[in-house]
Design an enzyme around this catalytic site. Structure first.
Site, PDB file in Angstrom:
ATOM      1  N   ASN A  15      37.531  66.390 -15.873  1.00 12.34           N
ATOM      2  CA  ASN A  15      38.503  66.774 -16.897  1.00 12.34           C
ATOM      3  C   ASN A  15      39.751  67.264 -16.166  1.00 12.34           C
ATOM      4  O   ASN A  15      39.791  68.374 -15.660  1.00 12.34           O
ATOM      5  CB  ASN A  15      37.896  67.872 -17.767  1.00 12.34           C
ATOM      6  CG  ASN A  15      38.635  68.139 -19.056  1.00 12.34           C
ATOM      7  OD1 ASN A  15      38.406  69.161 -19.683  1.00 12.34           O
ATOM      8  ND2 ASN A  15      39.504  67.253 -19.496  1.00 12.34           N
ATOM      9  N   ASN A  68      47.571  69.638 -24.726  1.00  4.52           N
ATOM     10  CA  ASN A  68      46.904  68.353 -24.609  1.00  4.52           C
ATOM     11  C   ASN A  68      47.903  67.252 -24.257  1.00  4.52           C
ATOM     12  O   ASN A  68      49.119  67.456 -24.300  1.00  4.52           O
ATOM     13  CB  ASN A  68      46.192  68.011 -25.918  1.00  4.52           C
ATOM     14  CG  ASN A  68      45.081  68.983 -26.240  1.00  4.52           C
ATOM     15  OD1 ASN A  68      44.270  69.314 -25.382  1.00  4.52           O
ATOM     16  ND2 ASN A  68      45.046  69.451 -27.481  1.00  4.52           N
ATOM     17  N   CYS A  77      40.207  75.951 -22.909  1.00  6.88           N
ATOM     18  CA  CYS A  77      39.581  74.847 -22.185  1.00  6.88           C
ATOM     19  C   CYS A  77      38.702  75.443 -21.096  1.00  6.88           C
ATOM     20  O   CYS A  77      39.198  76.116 -20.190  1.00  6.88           O
ATOM     21  CB  CYS A  77      40.625  73.920 -21.576  1.00  6.88           C
ATOM     22  SG  CYS A  77      39.916  72.621 -20.554  1.00  6.88           S
ATOM     23  N   ASN A  79      36.872  73.903 -18.715  1.00  7.29           N
ATOM     24  CA  ASN A  79      37.093  73.300 -17.400  1.00  7.29           C
ATOM     25  C   ASN A  79      38.375  73.829 -16.765  1.00  7.29           C
ATOM     26  O   ASN A  79      38.427  74.104 -15.565  1.00  7.29           O
ATOM     27  CB  ASN A  79      37.147  71.783 -17.521  1.00  7.29           C
ATOM     28  CG  ASN A  79      35.797  71.190 -17.857  1.00  7.29           C
ATOM     29  OD1 ASN A  79      34.778  71.586 -17.310  1.00  7.29           O
ATOM     30  ND2 ASN A  79      35.778  70.233 -18.771  1.00  7.29           N
ATOM     31  N   ASN A 153      37.719  76.975 -30.141  1.00 11.35           N
ATOM     32  CA  ASN A 153      38.283  75.751 -30.683  1.00 11.35           C
ATOM     33  C   ASN A 153      37.164  74.963 -31.362  1.00 11.35           C
ATOM     34  O   ASN A 153      35.986  75.155 -31.073  1.00 11.35           O
ATOM     35  CB  ASN A 153      38.968  74.917 -29.586  1.00 11.35           C
ATOM     36  CG  ASN A 153      38.047  74.619 -28.425  1.00 11.35           C
ATOM     37  OD1 ASN A 153      36.907  75.066 -28.376  1.00 11.35           O
ATOM     38  ND2 ASN A 153      38.534  73.864 -27.457  1.00 11.35           N
ATOM     39  N   HIS A 155      34.435  72.206 -32.601  1.00 14.95           N
ATOM     40  CA  HIS A 155      33.633  71.112 -32.070  1.00 14.95           C
ATOM     41  C   HIS A 155      32.654  70.643 -33.129  1.00 14.95           C
ATOM     42  O   HIS A 155      32.126  71.441 -33.908  1.00 14.95           O
ATOM     43  CB  HIS A 155      32.853  71.554 -30.830  1.00 14.95           C
ATOM     44  CG  HIS A 155      33.730  71.794 -29.637  1.00 14.95           C
ATOM     45  ND1 HIS A 155      34.023  70.814 -28.721  1.00 14.95           N
ATOM     46  CD2 HIS A 155      34.387  72.905 -29.245  1.00 14.95           C
ATOM     47  CE1 HIS A 155      34.827  71.316 -27.787  1.00 14.95           C
ATOM     48  NE2 HIS A 155      35.063  72.580 -28.098  1.00 14.95           N
ATOM     49  N   GLU A 202      38.032  64.206 -27.109  1.00 14.93           N
ATOM     50  CA  GLU A 202      38.718  65.494 -27.113  1.00 14.93           C
ATOM     51  C   GLU A 202      39.959  65.440 -27.996  1.00 14.93           C
ATOM     52  O   GLU A 202      40.781  64.517 -27.881  1.00 14.93           O
ATOM     53  CB  GLU A 202      39.108  65.887 -25.677  1.00 14.93           C
ATOM     54  CG  GLU A 202      39.448  67.352 -25.539  1.00 14.93           C
ATOM     55  CD  GLU A 202      39.345  67.849 -24.110  1.00 14.93           C
ATOM     56  OE1 GLU A 202      39.858  68.957 -23.858  1.00 14.93           O
ATOM     57  OE2 GLU A 202      38.762  67.155 -23.246  1.00 14.93           O
ATOM     58  N   CYS A 211      34.273  68.196 -21.046  1.00 14.93           N
ATOM     59  CA  CYS A 211      34.900  69.242 -21.860  1.00 14.93           C
ATOM     60  C   CYS A 211      34.022  70.482 -21.762  1.00 14.93           C
ATOM     61  O   CYS A 211      32.853  70.447 -22.172  1.00 14.93           O
ATOM     62  CB  CYS A 211      35.033  68.784 -23.305  1.00 14.93           C
ATOM     63  SG  CYS A 211      35.724  70.051 -24.406  1.00 14.93           S
ATOM     64  N   GLY A 212      34.564  71.565 -21.213  1.00 14.62           N
ATOM     65  CA  GLY A 212      33.774  72.778 -21.013  1.00 14.62           C
ATOM     66  C   GLY A 212      33.340  73.419 -22.311  1.00 14.62           C
ATOM     67  O   GLY A 212      32.154  73.756 -22.498  1.00 14.62           O
ATOM     68  N   GLY A 214      33.177  71.885 -25.066  1.00 12.97           N
ATOM     69  CA  GLY A 214      32.297  70.901 -25.692  1.00 12.97           C
ATOM     70  C   GLY A 214      30.880  70.973 -25.162  1.00 12.97           C
ATOM     71  O   GLY A 214      29.910  70.809 -25.912  1.00 12.97           O
TER      72      GLY A 214
END
Length: 268
Positions: A15, A68, A77, A79, A153, A155, A202, A211-212, A214
């Site tokens: 990522n 993004n 995020c 990652n 965020n 998911h 994403e 995606c961390g 995620g």
């Protein structure tokens, strides 16, 4: 008048983002910069732009903002937060091996795992998952494919044998009316060895290597649905992340790698 900005390309499990220390190189229009620089044909190429800054509040040591590839600003995020830990320590901006990072989804604590002066991996306290967030998910709308989990965020985790449907189905689900802020979509399959194979669409970037947040959402969803225990190994296209949803504090802890790719300069 154009001036040069120094940047660093880094990735966490594939990522990849462009990182700028805005304490030295302020960026007046990060939305425009992220769109231009993230272009993989005409720019630097990345999943987005990350700004590293000092914290405006005493409760945190540093802050991050993340944009993004389409210019939209993300709340968090995982990652990128690990990469920031590696950046700050190995570039000599901090000597701490544990510090606090301010994000739009709260203050995250980073624990650096170091060997011979190199940050080999980072554990991030991602705080508590949320399952009801009206601003992110309208539960009354008819969408029954998967499990909604907010890690700051939004998911939506779909368990399926066909994780490769990420392109066509992820594109549609991101903009489903049930998700007022759009949504990150994960397609996950529990393997025979207990690991969870996951692919990610994403929000604002499309298919990404990892995606961390995620991975955290997938691990939580697997626990909720009885597919896994409190610890999970999440195998994504770009690498593997280890997730623990601790019963003691209800926090989700993510551990994974962070890597430098290259440094450069670009005019703005």
């Amino acid at each position: 008048m154009a001036h040069k900005i120094r940047f660093t390309k880094m990735h966490g499990a594939g990522n990849d983002y462009i990182y700028v220390n805005v304490m030295e190189y302020p960026i007046a229009d990060p939305v425009k910069a992220s769109i231009l620089w993230s272009d993989r044909h005409k720019g630097i190429g990345s999943d987005g732009l990350v700004l590293i800054d000092k914290s405006p509040v005493p409760e945190a040591d540093y802050s991050m903002r993340i944009f993004n590839a389409d210019g939209s600003e993300a709340m968090m995020c995982g990652n990128a937060s690990r990469c920031i830990g590696k950046y700050l320590y190995e570039r000599g901006l901090t000597t701490k091996t544990e510090f606090r990072l301010l994000t739009l989804s709260g203050i995250k604590t980073l624990l650096l795992h170091i060997s011979d002066g190199i940050v080999e991996s980072v554990t991030v306290d991602m705080l508590e998952p949320e399952f009801e967030n009206e601003s992110q998910f309208i539960a009354s709308l008819d969408i029954k494919k998967g499990v909604f989990v907010s890690m700051g965020n939004p998911h939506y985790v779909v368990f399926t044998d066909n994780v490769d449907q990420v392109d066509e189905t992820g594109r549609v689900l991101e903009c489903h009316p049930a998700f007022p802020q759009r949504c990150n979509i994960e397609f996950a399959r529990v393997e025979d060895d207990g690991s969870i194979r996951t692919r990610v669409w994403e929000r604002g970037s499309g298919i990404t290597q990892a995606c961390g947040t995620g991975a955290c959402a997938t691990a939580v969803a697997a626990t909720l649905t009885g597919r896994a225990g409190r610890q999970s190994t999440i195998v994504m296209d770009g690498g593997t992340l280890n997730i623990e949803w601790r019963e003691s504090d209800n926090h989700v802890y993510m551990t994974g790698p962070a890597e430098f790719v290259f440094d450069g300069e670009i005019e703005i």
